[in-house]
Scaffold this motif. Structure first.
Motif, PDB file in Angstrom:
ATOM      1  N   ALA A  28     -13.604  -8.086 -20.858  1.00 55.01           N
ATOM      2  CA  ALA A  28     -13.342  -9.553 -21.030  1.00 55.01           C
ATOM      3  C   ALA A  28     -14.063 -10.634 -19.617  1.00 55.01           C
ATOM      4  O   ALA A  28     -14.280 -11.641 -20.214  1.00 55.01           O
ATOM      5  CB  ALA A  28     -11.931  -9.809 -21.155  1.00 55.01           C
ATOM      6  N   GLY A  29     -14.307  -9.840 -18.780  1.00 60.21           N
ATOM      7  CA  GLY A  29     -14.889 -10.680 -17.616  1.00 60.21           C
ATOM      8  C   GLY A  29     -13.670 -11.262 -16.666  1.00 60.21           C
ATOM      9  O   GLY A  29     -13.894 -11.942 -16.218  1.00 60.21           O
ATOM     10  N   ALA A  30     -12.316 -10.725 -16.920  1.00 56.70           N
ATOM     11  CA  ALA A  30     -11.233 -11.278 -16.234  1.00 56.70           C
ATOM     12  C   ALA A  30     -10.924 -10.236 -15.129  1.00 56.70           C
ATOM     13  O   ALA A  30     -10.872  -9.000 -15.215  1.00 56.70           O
ATOM     14  CB  ALA A  30     -10.052 -11.221 -17.279  1.00 56.70           C
ATOM     15  N   ASP A  31     -10.999 -10.958 -13.993  1.00 58.08           N
ATOM     16  CA  ASP A  31     -10.721 -10.406 -12.763  1.00 58.08           C
ATOM     17  C   ASP A  31      -9.112 -10.354 -12.389  1.00 58.08           C
ATOM     18  O   ASP A  31      -8.710 -11.268 -11.810  1.00 58.08           O
ATOM     19  CB  ASP A  31     -11.331 -10.449 -11.678  1.00 58.08           C
ATOM     20  CG  ASP A  31     -11.366  -9.686 -10.221  1.00 58.08           C
ATOM     21  OD1 ASP A  31     -10.452  -9.086 -10.190  1.00 58.08           O
ATOM     22  OD2 ASP A  31     -12.070  -9.788  -9.541  1.00 58.08           O
ATOM     23  N   LEU A  32      -8.364  -9.222 -12.912  1.00 60.19           N
ATOM     24  CA  LEU A  32      -6.813  -9.180 -12.621  1.00 60.19           C
ATOM     25  C   LEU A  32      -6.491  -9.568 -11.140  1.00 60.19           C
ATOM     26  O   LEU A  32      -5.394 -10.029 -10.670  1.00 60.19           O
ATOM     27  CB  LEU A  32      -6.252  -8.208 -13.338  1.00 60.19           C
ATOM     28  CG  LEU A  32      -6.163  -8.059 -14.757  1.00 60.19           C
ATOM     29  CD1 LEU A  32      -5.500  -7.020 -15.355  1.00 60.19           C
ATOM     30  CD2 LEU A  32      -5.697  -9.293 -15.432  1.00 60.19           C
ATOM     31  N   ASP A  33      -7.132  -8.720 -10.153  1.00 60.96           N
ATOM     32  CA  ASP A  33      -6.927  -8.564  -8.757  1.00 60.96           C
ATOM     33  C   ASP A  33      -7.017 -10.164  -8.258  1.00 60.96           C
ATOM     34  O   ASP A  33      -6.453 -10.486  -7.501  1.00 60.96           O
ATOM     35  CB  ASP A  33      -7.507  -7.713  -8.169  1.00 60.96           C
ATOM     36  CG  ASP A  33      -7.412  -6.415  -8.568  1.00 60.96           C
ATOM     37  OD1 ASP A  33      -5.873  -6.017  -8.982  1.00 60.96           O
ATOM     38  OD2 ASP A  33      -8.020  -5.286  -8.303  1.00 60.96           O
ATOM     39  N   GLN A  34      -8.300 -10.784  -8.613  1.00 55.62           N
ATOM     40  CA  GLN A  34      -8.422 -12.054  -8.346  1.00 55.62           C
ATOM     41  C   GLN A  34      -7.534 -12.912  -8.688  1.00 55.62           C
ATOM     42  O   GLN A  34      -7.025 -13.877  -7.900  1.00 55.62           O
ATOM     43  CB  GLN A  34     -10.049 -12.310  -8.593  1.00 55.62           C
ATOM     44  CG  GLN A  34     -10.273 -13.843  -8.143  1.00 55.62           C
ATOM     45  CD  GLN A  34     -10.254 -13.954  -6.665  1.00 55.62           C
ATOM     46  OE1 GLN A  34     -10.309 -13.149  -5.893  1.00 55.62           O
ATOM     47  NE2 GLN A  34      -9.975 -15.240  -6.165  1.00 55.62           N
ATOM     48  N   ALA A  35      -7.269 -13.011  -9.911  1.00 58.86           N
ATOM     49  CA  ALA A  35      -6.116 -13.805 -10.442  1.00 58.86           C
ATOM     50  C   ALA A  35      -4.960 -13.881  -9.939  1.00 58.86           C
ATOM     51  O   ALA A  35      -4.374 -15.036  -9.679  1.00 58.86           O
ATOM     52  CB  ALA A  35      -6.172 -13.407 -12.045  1.00 58.86           C
ATOM     53  N   ARG A  88      -7.927 -16.873 -21.143  1.00 62.85           N
ATOM     54  CA  ARG A  88      -7.653 -17.847 -20.108  1.00 62.85           C
ATOM     55  C   ARG A  88      -8.210 -17.552 -18.702  1.00 62.85           C
ATOM     56  O   ARG A  88      -8.612 -18.322 -18.080  1.00 62.85           O
ATOM     57  CB  ARG A  88      -6.089 -18.080 -20.196  1.00 62.85           C
ATOM     58  CG  ARG A  88      -5.479 -19.120 -19.303  1.00 62.85           C
ATOM     59  CD  ARG A  88      -4.077 -19.236 -19.233  1.00 62.85           C
ATOM     60  NE  ARG A  88      -3.330 -18.309 -18.818  1.00 62.85           N
ATOM     61  CZ  ARG A  88      -3.017 -17.694 -17.802  1.00 62.85           C
ATOM     62  NH1 ARG A  88      -3.273 -18.217 -16.870  1.00 62.85           N
ATOM     63  NH2 ARG A  88      -2.110 -16.660 -17.847  1.00 62.85           N
ATOM     64  N   LEU A  89      -8.141 -16.247 -18.361  1.00 62.36           N
ATOM     65  CA  LEU A  89      -8.630 -15.847 -16.922  1.00 62.36           C
ATOM     66  C   LEU A  89     -10.138 -15.525 -16.995  1.00 62.36           C
ATOM     67  O   LEU A  89     -10.672 -15.418 -15.879  1.00 62.36           O
ATOM     68  CB  LEU A  89      -8.072 -14.644 -16.628  1.00 62.36           C
ATOM     69  CG  LEU A  89      -6.439 -14.610 -16.264  1.00 62.36           C
ATOM     70  CD1 LEU A  89      -5.810 -13.185 -16.181  1.00 62.36           C
ATOM     71  CD2 LEU A  89      -6.191 -15.528 -15.417  1.00 62.36           C
ATOM     72  N   MET A  90     -10.823 -15.850 -18.117  1.00 62.59           N
ATOM     73  CA  MET A  90     -12.243 -15.446 -17.866  1.00 62.59           C
ATOM     74  C   MET A  90     -12.878 -16.643 -17.062  1.00 62.59           C
ATOM     75  O   MET A  90     -12.498 -17.771 -17.212  1.00 62.59           O
ATOM     76  CB  MET A  90     -12.992 -15.594 -19.276  1.00 62.59           C
ATOM     77  CG  MET A  90     -12.753 -14.328 -20.238  1.00 62.59           C
ATOM     78  SD  MET A  90     -13.152 -14.749 -21.978  1.00 62.59           S
ATOM     79  CE  MET A  90     -14.083 -13.366 -22.351  1.00 62.59           C
ATOM     80  N   PRO A  91     -13.950 -16.275 -16.398  1.00 69.61           N
ATOM     81  CA  PRO A  91     -14.623 -17.265 -15.453  1.00 69.61           C
ATOM     82  C   PRO A  91     -15.265 -18.299 -16.409  1.00 69.61           C
ATOM     83  O   PRO A  91     -15.543 -18.325 -17.490  1.00 69.61           O
ATOM     84  CB  PRO A  91     -15.753 -16.604 -14.829  1.00 69.61           C
ATOM     85  CG  PRO A  91     -15.895 -15.235 -15.085  1.00 69.61           C
ATOM     86  CD  PRO A  91     -14.739 -15.023 -16.301  1.00 69.61           C
TER      87      PRO A  91
END
Length: 91
Positions: A28-35, A88-91
């Motif tokens: 999805a392009g979502a970085d959970l660690d960064q979030a 929601r977390l996608m850049p």
């Protein structure tokens, strides 16, 4: 009194679902660690994502979706219980 250990047995394997969760988030392009680091996702929210994945009953469909994916842009399977959070977390 509710037996929480017995209830947890009905959930899928935590390690398998953690891997699936992270793989779909990456697709999805979502970085959970960064979030988590940036405060966009709390530790409790992360745990809820894993638990939601474990209880969804779609791990085979998810694994098939991941294995059939041939690159392309960010995507999340429609059946994913965490799709809204990933979007929601996608850049």
């Amino acid at each position: 009194m509710k037996d929480m250990a017995a209830e947890a047995e009905g959930l899928g394997n935590i390690y398998r679902h953690l891997w699936l969760l992270r793989a779909v988030a990456e697709a999805a392009g979502a970085d959970l660690d960064q979030a988590v680091r940036s405060g966009r996702l709390s530790g409790l929210d992360y745990a809820r994502l894993v638990t939601s994945c474990r209880g969804a009953g779609c791990s085979k469909s998810c694994a098939l979706w991941l294995s059939s994916r041939r690159g392309g842009g960010p995507a999340v399977p429609d059946f994913c219980p965490n799709a809204d959070v990933f979007k929601r977390l996608m850049p």
